[in-house]
Enzyme design. Structure first.
Site, mmCIF file in Angstrom:
data_model
loop_
_atom_site.group_PDB
_atom_site.id
_atom_site.type_symbol
_atom_site.label_atom_id
_atom_site.label_comp_id
_atom_site.label_asym_id
_atom_site.label_seq_id
_atom_site.Cartn_x
_atom_site.Cartn_y
_atom_site.Cartn_z
ATOM 1 N N LYS A 9 -12.951 -14.214 2.974
ATOM 2 C CA LYS A 9 -14.176 -13.730 3.603
ATOM 3 C C LYS A 9 -15.401 -14.461 3.015
ATOM 4 C CE LYS A 9 -12.264 -9.109 4.605
ATOM 5 N NZ LYS A 9 -12.313 -7.669 4.205
ATOM 6 N N TYR A 49 -11.552 -7.195 14.396
ATOM 7 C CA TYR A 49 -11.558 -5.832 13.853
ATOM 8 C C TYR A 49 -11.631 -4.771 14.962
ATOM 9 C CZ TYR A 49 -11.895 -7.402 8.977
ATOM 10 O OH TYR A 49 -11.638 -7.943 7.736
ATOM 11 N N ASN A 112 -14.833 -7.359 -0.395
ATOM 12 C CA ASN A 112 -13.502 -7.395 -1.020
ATOM 13 C C ASN A 112 -12.757 -8.719 -0.820
ATOM 14 O OD1 ASN A 112 -12.826 -6.973 1.629
ATOM 15 N ND2 ASN A 112 -11.655 -5.099 1.294
ATOM 16 N N HIS A 115 -8.957 -11.061 3.574
ATOM 17 C CA HIS A 115 -8.231 -10.285 4.592
ATOM 18 C C HIS A 115 -6.784 -10.745 4.646
ATOM 19 C CE1 HIS A 115 -7.015 -8.646 8.494
ATOM 20 N NE2 HIS A 115 -6.481 -9.836 8.715
ATOM 21 N N GLU A 126 -3.335 -11.889 15.310
ATOM 22 C CA GLU A 126 -4.450 -12.498 14.583
ATOM 23 C C GLU A 126 -4.308 -14.028 14.540
ATOM 24 O OE1 GLU A 126 -4.519 -10.331 10.860
ATOM 25 O OE2 GLU A 126 -5.255 -8.517 11.843
#
Ligand code: UDP
Ligand code: MG
Length: 148
Positions: A9, A49, A112, A115, A126
């Site tokens: 990310k 998402y 965080n 992913h 995905e």
């Protein structure tokens, strides 16, 4: 062979964790099948998402993902979806064990670092979403040293 979608990310890219994260997947024995650095537009972030679109944190999450470049990857190997999630650690880094990526490098849920697909089916979706152009076809010569 099973594949998963892994994405570093924007915070992971900005913090210079790309090499560290790739190294962990490589050293475990997984094979890199696709990789690109890209800035994400809002509609791609929202599609990725989509399952979380009703959550209160959805807008914040989309803003986070479009806030800088990400590194999109496909990794391959036996059980890579589940093992990849174990390498990554729990969603909330405060609950991620030390030794996991989030447990070593993150504190807040909205920062965080990485992913990883949560199931084989979502991994397929995905990978198709992030790599519509397809991924590399190659066989790693370490295969017989990793698998018996
Ligand atoms: N997230 C958040 N707040 C929450 C739950 C999730 O900001 O209460 C963010 C977090 O960055 C997480 C992402 O939304 O990684 C996707 O949530 P998911 O439950 O799919 O967690 P993951 O599969 O990434 O562990
Ligand atoms: Mg998830």
């Amino acid at each position: 062979m099973e594949q998963t979608y892994i994405m570093i990310k924007p915070d992971g890219v900005q913090r210079g964790l790309v090499g560290e994260i790739i190294g962990r997947f490589e050293r475990r024995g997984f094979i890199l099948k696709g990789m690109k650095l890209l800035t994400v537009d809002k509609s791609l972030a929202e599609k990725h998402y989509a399952d979380l679109s009703t959550k209160p944190f959805f807008q914040k999450l989309v803003n986070y993902i479009v806030s800088g470049p990400v590194v999109a990857m496909v990794w391959e190997g036996k059980n890579v979806v589940t093992t990849g999630r174990k390498l990554i650690g729990a969603t909330n880094p405060c609950e991620s064990a030390p030794g996991t990526i989030r447990g070593d490098f993150a504190i807040d849920m909205g920062r965080n670092v990485i992913h990883g697909s949560d199931a084989v089916e979502s991994a397929k979706k995905e990978i198709a979403l992030w790599f519509p152009e397809g991924i590399a076809e190659w066989q790693s010569c370490i295969r017989s040293w990793v698998y018996e």
